[in-house]
Design a protein around this motif. Structure first.
Motif, mmCIF file in Angstrom:
data_model
loop_
_atom_site.group_PDB
_atom_site.id
_atom_site.type_symbol
_atom_site.label_atom_id
_atom_site.label_comp_id
_atom_site.label_asym_id
_atom_site.label_seq_id
_atom_site.Cartn_x
_atom_site.Cartn_y
_atom_site.Cartn_z
ATOM 1 N N MET B 62 6.890 15.543 6.933
ATOM 2 C CA MET B 62 5.830 16.286 7.622
ATOM 3 C C MET B 62 5.131 15.454 8.690
ATOM 4 O O MET B 62 4.298 15.963 9.424
ATOM 5 C CB MET B 62 4.772 16.750 6.611
ATOM 6 N N GLN B 63 5.424 14.182 8.739
ATOM 7 C CA GLN B 63 4.640 13.292 9.594
ATOM 8 C C GLN B 63 5.463 12.616 10.664
ATOM 9 O O GLN B 63 6.606 12.216 10.423
ATOM 10 C CB GLN B 63 4.015 12.196 8.733
ATOM 11 N N ASP B 64 4.845 12.427 11.825
ATOM 12 C CA ASP B 64 5.518 11.711 12.908
ATOM 13 C C ASP B 64 4.878 10.327 13.140
ATOM 14 O O ASP B 64 4.848 9.824 14.254
ATOM 15 C CB ASP B 64 5.527 12.542 14.199
ATOM 16 N N LYS B 65 4.395 9.750 12.055
ATOM 17 C CA LYS B 65 3.822 8.410 12.110
ATOM 18 C C LYS B 65 4.230 7.619 10.857
ATOM 19 O O LYS B 65 4.485 8.194 9.809
ATOM 20 C CB LYS B 65 2.290 8.463 12.137
ATOM 21 N N ARG B 66 4.275 6.295 11.027
ATOM 22 C CA ARG B 66 4.413 5.385 9.894
ATOM 23 C C ARG B 66 3.332 4.325 10.029
ATOM 24 O O ARG B 66 2.969 3.972 11.148
ATOM 25 C CB ARG B 66 5.740 4.617 9.943
ATOM 26 N N GLY B 67 2.901 3.797 8.913
ATOM 27 C CA GLY B 67 2.060 2.620 8.985
ATOM 28 C C GLY B 67 2.928 1.395 9.257
ATOM 29 O O GLY B 67 4.086 1.348 8.833
ATOM 30 N N TYR B 68 2.364 0.437 9.970
ATOM 31 C CA TYR B 68 3.083 -0.829 10.172
ATOM 32 C C TYR B 68 2.134 -1.985 9.878
ATOM 33 O O TYR B 68 1.005 -2.014 10.373
ATOM 34 C CB TYR B 68 3.640 -0.932 11.594
ATOM 35 N N VAL B 69 2.590 -2.895 9.037
ATOM 36 C CA VAL B 69 1.807 -4.077 8.665
ATOM 37 C C VAL B 69 2.380 -5.273 9.419
ATOM 38 O O VAL B 69 3.598 -5.492 9.385
ATOM 39 C CB VAL B 69 1.915 -4.355 7.149
ATOM 40 N N LEU B 70 1.527 -6.037 10.072
ATOM 41 C CA LEU B 70 2.025 -7.222 10.787
ATOM 42 C C LEU B 70 0.989 -8.333 10.744
ATOM 43 O O LEU B 70 -0.172 -8.110 10.399
ATOM 44 C CB LEU B 70 2.426 -6.869 12.218
ATOM 45 N N ASN B 71 1.454 -9.521 11.099
ATOM 46 C CA ASN B 71 0.544 -10.659 11.229
ATOM 47 C C ASN B 71 -0.262 -10.965 9.972
ATOM 48 O O ASN B 71 -1.451 -11.277 10.037
ATOM 49 C CB ASN B 71 -0.397 -10.438 12.428
ATOM 50 N N VAL B 72 0.399 -10.890 8.826
ATOM 51 C CA VAL B 72 -0.246 -11.302 7.575
ATOM 52 C C VAL B 72 -0.261 -12.829 7.538
ATOM 53 O O VAL B 72 0.782 -13.465 7.661
ATOM 54 C CB VAL B 72 0.529 -10.765 6.346
ATOM 55 N N PHE B 73 -1.428 -13.383 7.402
ATOM 56 C CA PHE B 73 -1.520 -14.853 7.407
ATOM 57 C C PHE B 73 -2.700 -15.313 6.566
ATOM 58 O O PHE B 73 -3.788 -14.744 6.632
ATOM 59 C CB PHE B 73 -1.689 -15.381 8.844
ATOM 60 N N VAL B 74 -2.442 -16.356 5.771
ATOM 61 C CA VAL B 74 -3.505 -16.998 4.998
ATOM 62 C C VAL B 74 -3.482 -18.485 5.350
ATOM 63 O O VAL B 74 -2.409 -19.119 5.318
ATOM 64 C CB VAL B 74 -3.296 -16.811 3.474
ATOM 65 N N GLU B 75 -4.616 -19.027 5.712
ATOM 66 C CA GLU B 75 -4.676 -20.458 6.037
ATOM 67 C C GLU B 75 -4.196 -21.280 4.842
ATOM 68 O O GLU B 75 -4.505 -20.936 3.688
ATOM 69 C CB GLU B 75 -6.110 -20.865 6.410
ATOM 70 N N PRO B 76 -3.422 -22.334 5.114
ATOM 71 C CA PRO B 76 -2.804 -23.113 4.018
ATOM 72 C C PRO B 76 -3.775 -23.484 2.890
ATOM 73 O O PRO B 76 -3.418 -23.346 1.712
ATOM 74 C CB PRO B 76 -2.264 -24.356 4.736
ATOM 75 N N ASP B 77 -4.976 -23.891 3.212
ATOM 76 C CA ASP B 77 -5.915 -24.309 2.161
ATOM 77 C C ASP B 77 -6.377 -23.158 1.269
ATOM 78 O O ASP B 77 -7.033 -23.397 0.242
ATOM 79 C CB ASP B 77 -7.173 -24.936 2.783
ATOM 80 N N TYR B 78 -6.089 -21.930 1.693
ATOM 81 C CA TYR B 78 -6.582 -20.769 0.942
ATOM 82 C C TYR B 78 -5.466 -19.989 0.248
ATOM 83 O O TYR B 78 -5.697 -18.882 -0.233
ATOM 84 C CB TYR B 78 -7.387 -19.854 1.872
ATOM 85 N N ARG B 79 -4.284 -20.580 0.198
ATOM 86 C CA ARG B 79 -3.163 -19.878 -0.424
ATOM 87 C C ARG B 79 -3.220 -19.982 -1.949
ATOM 88 O O ARG B 79 -4.013 -20.735 -2.494
ATOM 89 C CB ARG B 79 -1.842 -20.437 0.137
ATOM 90 N N LYS B 80 -2.380 -19.194 -2.594
ATOM 91 C CA LYS B 80 -2.266 -19.189 -4.062
ATOM 92 C C LYS B 80 -3.554 -18.730 -4.754
ATOM 93 O O LYS B 80 -3.847 -19.140 -5.870
ATOM 94 C CB LYS B 80 -1.886 -20.586 -4.608
ATOM 95 N N ARG B 81 -4.345 -17.918 -4.052
ATOM 96 C CA ARG B 81 -5.550 -17.366 -4.679
ATOM 97 C C ARG B 81 -5.535 -15.839 -4.657
ATOM 98 O O ARG B 81 -6.545 -15.200 -4.934
ATOM 99 C CB ARG B 81 -6.793 -17.809 -3.900
#
Lengths: 134, 134
Positions: B62-81
């Motif tokens: 029914m839809q002529d759109k999709r969501g798109y996710v891009l540029n996911v980034f976590v600064e190294p010091d903040y990973r694994k949380r």
């Protein structure tokens, strides 16, 4: 094409109506284009093409467009003669003619070997169906 | 993000300039949106979102759109949380809020397990670099 790939008739019927509405203005303004092969005036194979807006990306750092190939179909009686391969070559040349250097498609299991033989490779795309409208 | 994924600096420098130009009007008109997490005023994680035009498809008839996710980034010091996971949950909820029920992304090898754990699956997308401009 989607039925051939195992789609359910009910979902496809809904989609077909929506797709037809979606397609009409885009055929008119040329943003959906492509090639049809015919035999004695009857269409026997076809390919749809678009240029889709996309953020500049390492694979196309100077460009904000990608080519997109869709709706590749060859009538059953005309398969195994290289028509899809010819359509893909026409498609690639048309993208180049329009100045596009990176293109994508979504392959059926049946189509995959053809595309691989022409130098296409799988990407890292992932998808999810969400709770919103579809 | 692309450097973290192994990109070459030269290509990334070109892309970054082009991307910045591309992004500016889209941030302004809201067609590129997303979330940024900050710690004491400094951004430490972010996710970009768009609604991309797409032909009605069996996954969204029914839809002529999709969501798109891009540029996911976590600064190294903040990973694994769990920050990327939280960003993805915000993204999915935002798509649903905007009425979109099917979304895609391109995963780095590092990101893939996270997305899989949230119910995302690989697609059949294939791509080819052509002789045109990029």
């Amino acid at each position: 094409m989607f039925r051939d790939a195992g789609g359910r008739d009910e979902a496809l019927a809904t989609m077909t109506g929506q797709f037809r509405e979606w397609l009409r203005p885009r055929l008119r303004d040329g943003s959906y284009f492509g090639f049809v092969m015919s035999d004695d005036g009857a269409p026997v194979a076809g390919i749809g093409l678009m240029l889709i807006d996309w953020p500049p990306h390492p694979a196309h750092p100077m460009q904000d467009k990608r080519g997109y190939v869709l709706n590749v179909f060859v009538e059953p009686d005309y398969r195994k003669r290289g028509l899809a391969r010819e359509l893909m070559k026409l498609a690639e040349a048309e993208f180049v003619r329009r100045g596009v250097g990176y293109a994508v498609l979504h392959a059926t299991a049946k189509g995959r070997p053809l595309y691989q033989g022409l130098g296409w490779n799988g990407t890292t795309e992932m998808a999810k169906t969400l709770d919103g409208e579809r």
